[in-house]
Design a protein around this motif. Structure first.
Motif, PDB file in Angstrom:
ATOM      1  N   THR A  45       0.857  -1.185   0.000  1.00  0.00           N
ATOM      2  CA  THR A  45       0.000   0.000   0.000  1.00  0.00           C
ATOM      3  C   THR A  45       0.889   1.229   0.000  1.00  0.00           C
ATOM      4  O   THR A  45       1.757   1.387   0.868  1.00  0.00           O
ATOM      5  CB  THR A  45      -0.917   0.027   1.243  1.00  0.00           C
ATOM      6  OG1 THR A  45      -1.709  -1.151   1.280  1.00  0.00           O
ATOM      7  CG2 THR A  45      -1.833   1.255   1.198  1.00  0.00           C
ATOM      8  N   LYS A  58      -3.310   7.363  -1.298  1.00  0.00           N
ATOM      9  CA  LYS A  58      -3.218   6.042  -0.682  1.00  0.00           C
ATOM     10  C   LYS A  58      -3.712   5.036  -1.710  1.00  0.00           C
ATOM     11  O   LYS A  58      -4.834   5.149  -2.204  1.00  0.00           O
ATOM     12  CB  LYS A  58      -4.045   5.974   0.596  1.00  0.00           C
ATOM     13  CG  LYS A  58      -3.874   4.668   1.367  1.00  0.00           C
ATOM     14  CD  LYS A  58      -4.657   4.677   2.682  1.00  0.00           C
ATOM     15  CE  LYS A  58      -4.047   5.633   3.690  1.00  0.00           C
ATOM     16  NZ  LYS A  58      -4.706   5.542   5.018  1.00  0.00           N
ATOM     17  N   LYS A  59      -2.873   4.077  -2.079  1.00  0.00           N
ATOM     18  CA  LYS A  59      -3.232   3.164  -3.164  1.00  0.00           C
ATOM     19  C   LYS A  59      -2.554   1.822  -2.983  1.00  0.00           C
ATOM     20  O   LYS A  59      -1.370   1.748  -2.670  1.00  0.00           O
ATOM     21  CB  LYS A  59      -2.801   3.778  -4.511  1.00  0.00           C
ATOM     22  CG  LYS A  59      -3.336   3.065  -5.739  1.00  0.00           C
ATOM     23  CD  LYS A  59      -4.775   3.439  -6.010  1.00  0.00           C
ATOM     24  CE  LYS A  59      -5.231   3.043  -7.414  1.00  0.00           C
ATOM     25  NZ  LYS A  59      -5.077   1.649  -7.769  1.00  0.00           N
ATOM     26  N   GLU A  60      -3.323   0.746  -3.180  1.00  0.00           N
ATOM     27  CA  GLU A  60      -2.765  -0.600  -3.125  1.00  0.00           C
ATOM     28  C   GLU A  60      -2.247  -0.995  -4.498  1.00  0.00           C
ATOM     29  O   GLU A  60      -2.776  -0.582  -5.519  1.00  0.00           O
ATOM     30  CB  GLU A  60      -3.832  -1.600  -2.662  1.00  0.00           C
ATOM     31  CG  GLU A  60      -4.296  -1.373  -1.229  1.00  0.00           C
ATOM     32  CD  GLU A  60      -5.356  -2.377  -0.798  1.00  0.00           C
ATOM     33  OE1 GLU A  60      -5.770  -3.188  -1.673  1.00  0.00           O
ATOM     34  OE2 GLU A  60      -5.768  -2.371   0.368  1.00  0.00           O
TER      35      GLU A  60
END
Length: 465
Positions: free
Chosen positions: A173, A189-191
Motif C-alpha cells: 500500500t 493512498k493506493k494498493e
C-alpha cells in the motif's frame, strides 16, 4: 396565415421574423380551453362542469401563450424544413415581450429569431498531403519480453514469509508521507502488486529480508526507473514528467509476499493461450507472438496516420463560421447548463472558442464525407460492433459458437440502449470516414524502432494539449 421574412445580420447569420395572425392560433387555443374544462378538478364543481368563464380566467392566459408559441414554433420549423436550411444547433429567439400577448385582445404577433447557417466548402486535397506511414521494427527483445510477461501472468504463486528474490511479488500500500515520514492528511493512498524486480537495485536491497507488516519509505523517482515509474505514477494519478510528482514520498506497507514461478514454455501453455490448437511448438509460439506484436504496432501506426489525416483536413480546409451566432449560442447553452450557477464569462468563452470551432470544423468535414461518399452504417455492423466489444471484455477470447443464446441476448439488450447505439453508430461512422480518407493519401514509408515511435507520438500529444 403566417408570413415569414428573412434579413442578414452578418456572415452566415440571419434574422427570421415569423408573423402569425389570429387564424393561426385561436382555433387551437379554443380547443385546448375546452379540453382543459373537461379535465379540470376545482373544488365546488363536479369534473367537466366547471364554467368556461372560470376556466378562462384561471388558466386562459397561460394556455393562450402556449398556443401562440406552439404556432410560432410550428411555422418556423416548417419554414426551415421547406427551405432545407442547413443550420447550426437551434434558432435562438431574439428578445420578445410576452406581456404583449393579450387573451382579451387577440391580434397578429411577430416573433424574431436568429440562425447560424452552415457554410459550403471544399475539402483539402489529401492526395497532396505530406503524410508519413511508420513501420515499427519488431525485435527479438520485444518477443522475449512478451513471452516472459505471459509466463509470469500464467505462472503459479506461492506465499512466502520474507522477501528474498527478484521473482517475489509484493502486495503493498502506497501511503503519501512528508519529508519527515509523517502521513499526509488527505494524501494519496493506493494498493498495488509489484514484482521486486520493478524497483531500482538500491530499493531491492532495502526490501530484501522484509516481512509482511514491515514498511519502507521511498521517493518515487529514486525507487523506480523511467519505464516502471510511468505506470506506477499513472496508477497513483500522477505525471512522471512533473518534477513535483516524481519527488513525492511514500511509505510502502507490505501486506503480502509471494513467489512467482514462471509457467514453462510447453504445449500446456500454448493450448491455454490458443485453444484453437494451431500452436504446438515453441517456434510456432514465437511466430504467433511476433504476429500479435506486429498487429499491435500496425494499429498504433494506423492511429498515427489517422491523426495526421485529421490535422491535414482541419488545418487545410477553409471553412467560414457564423462566429457571432455561435458565440451567442455558447453563452445560451452555458446559462442553461449552469442552472442557478453563474454562466460562463466572456473571457471563458474567448478561451473556449478556438477549440470549439476546431471540433465543429471536424464535425462539418465528417458530415461532408458521409454525404458525398454515401457512408452508411448498417444494423448488422452495429451488432458486430457490440459482439466484438463483448469479446474484448472477455480478454479477446471468442467462443467457438458465436450464435450461443447468451451472446445474442447481450447484443439484443445493447441494441435497445439508445445511448449505446448512438455511440456505436458514431464510432463506426467515424472509422468509415477515416477508411475513405486513407484511400486518398500517398504516405511516405519510414522505418523506426518502437522507442522512437513512442517518443514521437508523446511529443505530438504534448504539443496539442
Amino acid at each position: 396565415m403566417a408570413t415569414i421574412t428573412k434579413e442578414p445580420i452578418g456572415q452566415l447569420h440571419e434574422k427570421i421574423s415569423v408573423k402569425i395572425d389570429k387564424a393561426d392560433y385561436l382555433p387551437s387555443f379554443e380547443k385546448s380551453l375546452k379540453e382543459y374544462s373537461k379535465k379540470a378538478s376545482i373544488q365546488g364543481f363536479r369534473p367537466g362542469k366547471v364554467p368556461a368563464g372560470l376556466i378562462k380566467k384561471m388558466y386562459g392566459p397561460s394556455l393562450f401563450t402556449d398556443e401562440v408559441l406552439k404556432s410560432v414554433d410550428k411555422e418556423l420549423i416548417n419554414h426551415l424544413q421547406t427551405e432545407k436550411a442547413e443550420i447550426f444547433a437551434q434558432p435562438l429567439p431574439l428578445d420578445t415581450d410576452l406581456a404583449k400577448l393579450d387573451i382579451n385582445n387577440p391580434s397578429d404577433y411577430t416573433f424574431d429569431f436568429e440562425i447560424g447557417l452552415k457554410p459550403e466548402f471544399e475539402l483539402a486535397d489529401l492526395s497532396k498531403a505530406d503524410i508519413t506511414g511508420y513501420n515499427i521494427d519488431i525485435t527479438d527483445e520485444m518477443i522475449n519480453e512478451e513471452i516472459d510477461r505471459l509466463q509470469n501472468r500464467y505462472g503459479n504463486m506461492t506465499d512466502k514469509d520474507v522477501v528474498d528474490g527478484s521473482n517475489n511479488v509484493l502486495n503493498v500500500t502506497f501511503v503519501e508521507v512528508d519529508a519527515d515520514g509523517n502521513e499526509v492528511a488527505d494524501g494519496l493512498k493506493k494498493e498495488n502488486s509489484l514484482l521486486l524486480s520493478y524497483f531500482t537495485e538500491a530499493i531491492q536491497k532495502e526490501l530484501n529480508g522484509k516481512k509482511v507488516g514491515d514498511s519502507i519509505n521511498i521517493v518515487l523517482a529514486d525507487a523506480f526507473e523511467d519505464k516502471e515509474l510511468e505506470f506506477i505514477a499513472a496508477d497513483l494519478g500522477l505525471n512522471k514528467d512533473e518534477e513535483a510528482d516524481k519527488k513525492k514520498a511514500f511509505k510502502l506497507n507490505i501486506s503480502k509476499i509471494s513467489e512467482l514461478e514462471k509457467k514453462e514454455l510447453n504445449e500446456e501453455l500454448f493450448t491455454q493461450l490458443y485453444p484453437e490448437g494451431d500452436v504446438k511448438t515453441e517456434e510456432e509460439f514465437r511466430a504467433k507472438i511476433k504476429d500479435q506484436i506486429f498487429n499491435y504496432w500496425a494499429s498504433q501506426s494506423r492511429n498515427q496516420i489517422q491523426d495526421q489525416i485529421f490535422h491535414k483536413l482541419v488545418d487545410n480546409t477553409n471553412i467560414e463560421f457564423p462566429e457571432a451566432f455561435l458565440r451567442k449560442w455558447l453563452v445560451t447553452q452555458s446559462a442553461q447548463e449552469q442552472g442557478e450557477q453563474p454562466a460562463k464569462t466572456e473571457e471563458q468563452i474567448d478561451t473556449e472558442m478556438p477549440t470549439f470551432l476546431n471540433q465543429l470544423k471536424w464535425t462539418l468535414i465528417s458530415e461532408k464525407v458521409v454525404k458525398d461518399q454515401g457512408v452508411e452504417v448498417k444494423p448488422e455492423e452495429l451488432r458486430a460492433f457490440a459482439q466484438a466489444q463483448l469479446f474484448s471484455y472477455m480478454g479477446g477470447m471468442m467462443p467457438n459458437d458465436t450464435e450461443q443464446p447468451w451472446v445474442n441476448d447481450y447484443i439484443d439488450r445493447m441494441m435497445k440502449d439508445r445511448k449505446y447505439v448512438e455511440d456505436a453508430y458514431n464510432r463506426i461512422q467515424s472509422e468509415k470516414v477515416f477508411e475513405w480518407a486513407e484511400t486518398q493519401i500517398k504516405p511516405t514509408s519510414k522505418q523506426v524502432n518502437a522507442e522512437e515511435f513512442t517518443k514521437m507520438v508523446n511529443e505530438h500529444q504534448h504539443a496539442h494539449h
